[in-house]
Design an enzyme around this catalytic site. Structure first.
Site, PDB file in Angstrom:
ATOM      1  CG  PHE A  27      -1.698  -1.311   1.367  1.00 40.40           C
ATOM      2  CD1 PHE A  27      -2.577  -1.763   0.388  1.00 40.40           C
ATOM      3  CD2 PHE A  27      -1.470  -2.110   2.467  1.00 40.40           C
ATOM      4  CE1 PHE A  27      -3.200  -2.989   0.518  1.00 40.40           C
ATOM      5  CE2 PHE A  27      -2.100  -3.337   2.609  1.00 40.40           C
ATOM      6  CZ  PHE A  27      -2.975  -3.776   1.629  1.00 40.40           C
ATOM      7  N   GLY A  41       1.270  -0.325 -11.852  1.00 42.39           N
ATOM      8  CA  GLY A  41       1.878  -1.638 -12.043  1.00 42.39           C
ATOM      9  C   GLY A  41       1.221  -2.481 -13.125  1.00 42.39           C
ATOM     10  CB  ILE A  58     -11.007  -4.854 -16.644  1.00 41.36           C
ATOM     11  CG1 ILE A  58     -11.598  -3.463 -16.334  1.00 41.36           C
ATOM     12  CG2 ILE A  58     -10.794  -5.648 -15.365  1.00 41.36           C
ATOM     13  CD1 ILE A  58     -10.684  -2.525 -15.572  1.00 41.36           C
ATOM     14  CG  LEU A  59      -4.924  -5.846 -18.146  1.00 35.14           C
ATOM     15  CD1 LEU A  59      -3.486  -5.671 -17.683  1.00 35.14           C
ATOM     16  CD2 LEU A  59      -5.002  -5.867 -19.670  1.00 35.14           C
ATOM     17  CG  ASN A  60      -7.902 -11.665 -13.755  1.00 39.92           C
ATOM     18  OD1 ASN A  60      -9.043 -11.681 -13.292  1.00 39.92           O
ATOM     19  ND2 ASN A  60      -7.078 -12.696 -13.650  1.00 39.92           N
ATOM     20  N   PRO A  61     -10.812  -9.347 -14.726  1.00 41.52           N
ATOM     21  CG  PRO A  61     -12.693  -9.459 -16.089  1.00 41.52           C
ATOM     22  CD  PRO A  61     -11.294  -9.983 -15.962  1.00 41.52           C
ATOM     23  CD  GLN A 105      -5.356  -4.725  -6.240  1.00 44.42           C
ATOM     24  OE1 GLN A 105      -4.793  -3.672  -5.993  1.00 44.42           O
ATOM     25  NE2 GLN A 105      -5.184  -5.807  -5.512  1.00 44.42           N
ATOM     26  CE  LYS A 162      -8.094   4.856 -18.582  1.00 43.87           C
ATOM     27  NZ  LYS A 162      -8.762   6.094 -19.073  1.00 43.87           N
ATOM     28  CD  GLU A 202      -2.273   4.146  -5.873  1.00 48.55           C
ATOM     29  OE1 GLU A 202      -2.222   5.217  -6.494  1.00 48.55           O
ATOM     30  OE2 GLU A 202      -1.328   3.710  -5.190  1.00 48.55           O
TER      31      GLU A 202
END
Lengths: 169, 734
Positions: free
Chosen positions: B245, B514, B619-622, B628, B691, B695
């Site tokens: 974090f 990241g 979204i690469l992996n929902p 997150q 993107k 956060e």
């Protein structure tokens, strides 16, 4: 130094330990069973939860020499990567973790929670002490509240446990 | 690979693997306790000794004398390192206060000694025998008291101290509706579950450290700088990180003390920061005082918006940039922000999840709700009325994608916002006063260089190596998905190795950069590997199709396993960015909806429902991305209702420095959370068209809770956290 022996995941271990050694450090530093985590060493986070004689405890708050003859189950005793315990599989499926550090404690707690409910053991939020305990959303969350997840996977953890318990979160 | 133009169709767009809600590939390790964290590496080096850290017992001053005799004579003690015996130490570029204090003490619990012994119990007992005489200095510990003696921070750190567009002062005075309110946010702790921990081992002048760090290259560089040794002599290894974090972005005392202890003891040493030491020893999110002024027309359109923020830090520390989102979130011709920094002698302030926006949105999104009160306009409608598709300071500069309005509308529909009673204090459910609140979510998308190496072996397996870290974010999985998509192999054929300074330097984990950047780096390396394979096979690399474990061109098809031939094929590359981030404003957006119940008698606040709607590129992996966001929503509830590092203004420390005193949300605090992503791809951000999301999820949550509490009770709390004592005096106890 003192001698003590206890079972961990079905195997008997003999130790000669500094009497100040916690059960947690006996597991992590002496047996190298590092699945049980040290998050605070003060009984505040639950990452070190293990099951001793069927009851979940914070292994950082108890000395190893107090466990002569006890049967201890750690996360390593529940399942392996190739043969996951149903709760371990449910945590993977429901993404009931992120960094993974609180996860073994959450899963050990969850295993014990399901057993506590089955045994009819009431909690702080149980409304009727004479009726069978039901694993409501409130019961589940109350009973799991000793296990902090700073990543904030609570909603998914509740779903994982509920899936194994056969209910919806 | 240079990324300079908007992305066109590329192999990622096939979405055979990318975009699927794949379970984490390291999940079976984490759930069985077999994923190794830093302190647990019994396997890497023999004969590890234990270090225990002694922290300074004063907030400011110096050490007059240290008596180590009793500690050194204690059973099992191998060595004790203090500033006297450590040798000359430098300071990492990213550390403000020195990691090993003495004789000068910069802050409370600054490390002043590490006691190394054969066992943990021996080291801990001996550490209690270290006797230190301090001379206390006069420290400054009270941000509010320093508000009038602040400095204008250096604009090269964190952004400009002052911004101005149009004529804010005149427009504010002229506005028919005005809001002028001040909000405070407290110091907050990361409180990640795994303490900072390191094992250090020297082999001659080479140092290897198994640690828990978000930014491997920064850590290795700053370790070398601190010890005054060549960077090549430091290796950092951090494959699993038990939460960060922002608290593990930088070199911290565990790394340095393990290295110094190991050098002095002549054997490997492991050190974990004790939990009660962490809150004062490491960094934290600094407290802020924020004044927000908004002038609006009666129809709700903002004509003037001003945001000023005061925060404190140690000298050389940076301000919290709480004003940053106010420069971009809402329209308005006349604008100003100001950031001021007080020098305080509290522990070092630094990044925590969404530094700047997290604190800033806590204030700004209450302010918007207060404007709602003055205007009598719906909070969702008011935000929509002030949407902008361009950077308000530079109207020719567009947002690459901006779906704030869609997020608000979608969220309102799904949450049942139309059922909200706009008049506060009207809805009862038994003893509970019930209210709903909304806030926008906003966080910038940052692009930065990231490298990776990809290897194809004779079994047709693809292995990715990069010093990228997985701090719970899902890096292992999305990197595997990226390589699988690019190379046309199933996920099971991809191995991912992370967190080792021997691997190519990635973007690391921070600032929600990241996911997008590290996978874009893997995309670049895979592109190069595809070219290498095609060339080797005599294929035109433009025409070669990688699918189903084979590479195809025309009517020729060769299994990837054969393409590797006798040896492995290896390619390494980095994604590097042109000026698209200057040409376009790249940000992520969302809307948070919260329903709370407030006990009419005790003022206890319970969160009953939560929904977030986010738009953050592809979204690469929902599954991992949703986690997150819900995790960030949880941390946002903490910020709203409980998290507060309480300052002892006499002695200069955070009093509640453990997990019992510093309260974070537990299971019972968090209801089932709903979270959805809007369909979006952003070809301006990277070839991945993704993107950040990690956060975005926290930005605005606390304000949505605060606004819900106001809707439930009619009480407006402007000082976080919203604890029941701040409500009780206003409630009619019946």
């Amino acid at each position: 130094m003192a001698k003590v022996s206890f079972d961990v995941n079905g195997e008997t271990h003999q130790f000669e330990l500094d009497t100040r050694t916690t059960l947690l450090d006996a597991l992590r530093e002496h047996l190298h069973l590092t699945g049980t985590k040290k998050g605070c060493d003060h009984g505040q986070c639950g990452a070190c939860t293990v099951i001793v004689d069927g009851r979940r405890i914070n292994s950082c708050l108890t000395l190893a020499v107090m466990h002569q003859g006890d049967e201890i189950t750690t996360i390593e005793g529940l399942g392996t990567p190739d043969a996951l315990h149903p709760l371990q599989a449910a945590f993977v499926e429901h993404d009931g973790y992120q960094c993974g550090y609180c996860t073994p404690g959450q899963i050990c707690s969850a295993v014990a929670v399901l057993a506590e409910v089955k045994a009819g053991i009431p909690s702080h939020v149980t409304t009727d002490l004479n009726a069978p305990v039901r694993l409501t959303n409130a019961e589940l969350r109350e009973r799991m509240s000793g296990n902090i997840c700073r990543c904030g996977a609570y909603s998914n953890i509740a779903e994982a446990i509920s899936a194994v318990a056969g209910r919806s979160a | 690979m240079r990324f300079e133009h908007s992305a066109t169709f590329n192999p990622i767009d096939q979405l055979k693997v990318i975009g699927h809600p794949t379970s984490r590939i390291e999940g079976p390790l984490k759930t069985t306790g077999t994923a190794p964290y830093a302190y647990e590496r019994h396997d890497v080096v023999a004969n590890q000794a234990y270090g225990y850290v002694v922290g300074a017992a004063i907030g400011k001053g110096r050490i007059a004398a240290i008596d180590l005799d009793a500690a050194k004579a204690a059973p099992g003690v191998l060595t004790i390192v203090t500033a006297d015996s450590a040798g000359k130490l430098g300071k990492g570029a990213r550390n403000a206060a020195p990691l090993l204090g003495g004789p000068e003490i910069a802050h409370y619990h600054q490390a002043v000694a590490v006691v190394v012994a054969g066992t943990f119990e021996q080291a801990r007992a001996a550490a209690q025998l270290v006797r230190i005489d301090y001379v206390k200095g006069d420290g400054k510990f009270d941000l509010a008291a320093e508000r009038d003696s602040v400095s204008i921070p250096d604009p090269t750190i964190g952004g400009p101290a002052d911004t101005a567009v149009g004529d804010f002062a005149s427009a504010f005075v002229a506005a028919p509706v005005q809001l002028d309110a001040t909000y405070t946010t407290p110091d907050q702790g990361h409180a990640m579950m795994e303490p900072h921990a390191s094992i250090a081992a020297w082999d001659g002048d080479k140092l290897t450290i198994w640690t828990s760090n978000q930014m491997i290259a920064w850590g290795a560089e700053d370790m070398a700088k601190t010890l005054g040794i060549p960077k090549e002599n430091v290796r950092l290894v951090s494959p699993h990180i038990g939460g960060g974090f922002g608290g593990k972005l930088f070199l911290r005392a565990d790394v340095l003390l393990a290295a110094l202890g190991a050098r002095a003891a002549g054997r490997p040493v492991k050190v974990a920061l004790q939990r009660p030491l962490m809150f004062n020893n490491t960094t934290h999110r600094p407290a802020t005082i924020q004044r927000i002024r908004i002038g609006a027309e009666r129809d709700g359109r903002i004509t003037a918006i001003g945001h000023e923020s005061w925060s404190g830090n140690v000298s050389e520390g940076e301000p919290d940039m709480a004003v940053s989102q106010t420069r971009l979130l809402y329209a308005g011709a006349n604008r100003m922000t100001a950031t001021r920094l007080a020098t305080l002698d509290l522990p070092e302030g630094n990044a925590m999840r969404a530094p700047g926006e997290a604190s800033g949105m806590m204030a700004l999104e209450i302010a918007i709700d207060e404007l709602v009160d003055k205007l009598g306009i719906d909070p969702v409608a008011l935000r929509i009325a002030n949407d902008t598709q361009v950077d308000p300071e530079h109207p020719k500069r567009r947002f690459s994608q901006r779906q704030l309005v869609q997020c608000l509308n979608e969220g309102a529909a799904r949450f049942g916002w139309s059922k909200r009673n706009a008049k506060p204090g009207q809805v009862r459910d038994g003893r509970w006063l019930v209210g709903m609140g909304v806030a926008a979510a906003f966080r910038n998308n940052l692009v930065t260089k990231s490298a990776a190496r990809v290897r194809l072996d004779q079994q047709g397996r693809v292995t990715v190596e990069t010093d990228m870290t997985d701090i719970g974010t899902g890096s292992y999985t999305i990197i595997a998905q990226t390589a699988a998509e690019m190379m046309g192999v199933p996920l099971e054929k991809v191995g991912v190795r992370l967190g080792d300074s021997d691997f190519p330097v990635s973007c690391g984990s921070g600032g929600q950069w990241g996911g997008n950047n590290s996978t874009a780096g893997v995309y670049a390396a895979c592109t190069k590997l595809r070219e290498t394979i095609a060339q080797k096979l005599g294929f035109n690399s433009e025409e070669a199709v990688f699918a189903d474990g084979a590479v195809r061109s025309g009517n020729r098809s060769v299994p990837l396993a054969h393409a590797a031939g006798a040896g492995d094929l290896v390619a390494e590359d980095a994604i590097e960015y042109g000026d698209l981030a200057k040409t376009y404003q790249q940000s992520t957006f969302g809307a948070h909806f919260v329903e709370v119940g407030v006990d009419a008698d005790t003022a206890e606040i319970r969160v009953r429902r939560m929904l977030a709607v986010c738009a953050a590129g592809r979204i690469l992996n929902p599954k991992a991305a949703r986690s997150q966001v819900i995790g960030a929503m949880t941390m946002g509830v903490g910020a709203a209702l409980m998290e507060d590092l309480v300052v002892d203004k006499r002695h200069g420390l955070f009093v509640n420095h453990d997990l019992a005193g510093y309260e974070v949300p537990v299971h019972a605090d968090i209801p089932h959370q709903d979270m959805i992503f809007l369909d979006e791809t952003d070809p301006i951000s990277s070839p991945m068209k993704a993107k950040g999301v990690a956060e975005l999820g926290i930005c605005g949550v606390a304000a949505a809770v605060a606004n819900a509490v106001h809707n439930a009770t009619g009480v407006r709390v402007r000082e976080y956290p919203i604890t029941l004592d701040k409500l009780l005096e206003w409630l009619d106890v019946d």
